[in-house]
Write an enzyme that holds these catalytic residues in place. Structure first.
Site, mmCIF file in Angstrom:
data_model
loop_
_atom_site.group_PDB
_atom_site.id
_atom_site.type_symbol
_atom_site.label_atom_id
_atom_site.label_comp_id
_atom_site.label_asym_id
_atom_site.label_seq_id
_atom_site.Cartn_x
_atom_site.Cartn_y
_atom_site.Cartn_z
ATOM 1 N N SER A 52 11.709 -11.607 -13.584
ATOM 2 C CA SER A 52 10.692 -11.660 -12.526
ATOM 3 C C SER A 52 9.298 -12.012 -13.033
ATOM 4 C CB SER A 52 10.627 -10.318 -11.784
ATOM 5 O OG SER A 52 10.241 -9.273 -12.660
ATOM 6 N N ASP A 335 1.727 -4.609 -8.477
ATOM 7 C CA ASP A 335 2.576 -3.510 -8.014
ATOM 8 C C ASP A 335 2.938 -2.620 -9.191
ATOM 9 O OD1 ASP A 335 4.525 -4.904 -9.406
ATOM 10 O OD2 ASP A 335 5.545 -5.674 -7.635
ATOM 11 N N HIS A 338 4.319 -5.507 -12.042
ATOM 12 C CA HIS A 338 3.947 -6.912 -12.164
ATOM 13 C C HIS A 338 2.438 -7.130 -12.076
ATOM 14 C CE1 HIS A 338 8.063 -6.828 -10.373
ATOM 15 N NE2 HIS A 338 8.275 -7.702 -11.350
#
Length: 361
Positions: A52, A335, A338
């Site tokens: 991610s 978040d 990230h």
């Protein structure tokens, strides 16, 4: 099972890159060019493999929260599959090369002209090996590239003017924990992960990719998922010691690969140091986006209203169960794990010296 400190560290990694427990355009600030006036040409294609931190939209809309509001509010203004409010590491590396951010593998048939810039094969939730999250591991991601080569989408000439960005590994350790791995076997498993990572990097070079970069692990003990216990004031040094073992082995392995290869194509993009620098020198560093400081770098911009919720969660009535800071450009983390676009820009600024040194033909 009671976890001792080393294994306890890895119990938090899996959510780093998953969607559940389970492109940069030419703009102000762009200073890349196709040519380095002293040393030569930069790659014209970027192939991305990872999780991610690099995914720009490969994960399915039904499983990844990166396709939900408020992700993407800074860029492109709506959710785009990126695990951030805007651009991620992939986008900034493409910026350095002077190319458009490579199209996600799952979307390439809709924009075949974008293939000239490369392809992003990264999927949030993946690992060097299989993980519980249904995403293709690194070996399978390389298979995707191999098929494109066999289908003559890319020629040897194309590959000789390309670079690979590899960023993953954390989910492998969480999978080890889920499968009841022991503390005694952890060091050996880390070696297995790093060795497989190196084998895949060599495979990329053997396919013809000119330059192969791999990121070190960032300080996972400084992620908001962990620092929430100290009200976002302090990193967990024990967890970061676990990261150090992976990074040390990775450095040794990449050095060995280069000693065995005439053109020394492999290099590390150090994520650990820029993260730590931002956190320790928060009063000195300013984000490029808007010229603001990361005043509280350990605190995420977007977070659930309570521990049971995360950024993007809504209740049964569709009410938002998260809050967003007033200015994402002033936050390093978006978040629980990230970075924001501004955070990634700060990391990218720290990586540019390595890129200038290594990414030259």
């Amino acid at each position: 099972m009671k976890l001792s400190k080393p294994l306890f560290f890895f119990s938090f990694i899996f959510l780093l890159t998953t969607g559940n427990p389970a492109g940069v355009h030419a703009s102000a600030g762009y200073n890349g060019s196709k040519k380095n006036g002293i040393n030569g040409l930069r790659p014209t294609k970027l192939f991305v493999f990872g999780d991610s931190y690099a995914d720009t939209g490969n994960n399915g809309r039904s499983v990844a929260f990166s396709w939900k509001q408020p992700y993407g509010i800074t860029f492109p203004g709506k959710p785009s599959g990126r695990f951030s409010d805007g651009r991620v590491l992939t986008d900034f590396i493409a910026r350095f090369l002077g190319v458009k951010s490579p199209i996600p593998y799952k979307w390439m048939k809709y924009a075949p002209r974008r293939l000239q810039y490369g392809v992003n094969f990264a999927f949030g939730g993946t690992g060097v090996f299989d993980t519980p999250f249904p995403a293709p591991n690194m070996n399978t991601q390389i298979d995707f590239l191999h098929k494109l080569i066999n289908d003559s989408v890319y020629t040897n000439t194309d590959l000789q003017s390309s670079m690979a960005l590899v960023t993953l590994a954390g989910n492998d350790y969480a999978t080890y924990l889920i499968k009841n791995g022991t503390n005694e076997g952890l060091s050996a498993y880390i070696s297995t992960v790093v060795n497989k990572l190196a084998a895949n990097m060599k495979r990329l070079h053997d396919l013809g990719v000119k330059k192969v970069s791999v990121t070190s692990l960032e300080p996972l003990g400084c992620l908001p998922r962990t620092t929430v216990r100290s009200s976002f004031r302090q990193c967990n040094d024990t967890e970061n010691m676990g990261v150090a073992l992976h990074n040390s082995l990775l450095q040794e392995t990449v050095a060995r690969l280069n000693s065995q290869t005439a053109d020394s194509p492999y290099f590390i993009l150090d994520l650990f140091s820029p993260f730590i620098t931002v956190i320790k020198q928060q009063k000195k560093l300013k984000s490029v986006e808007g010229g603001r400081r990361f005043e509280t770098p350990l605190k995420p911009c977007c977070m659930g209203v309570s521990e049971e919720y995360k950024c993007s969660d809504v209740d049964k009535k569709g009410m938002k169960m998260y809050t967003i800071c007033s200015d994402p450009n002033a936050a390093f983390f978006w978040d629980h794990v990230h970075p924001t676009q501004a955070g990634w820009r700060a990391v990218y600024d720290a990586l540019k010296a390595t890129l200038h040194e290594q990414v030259v033909f």
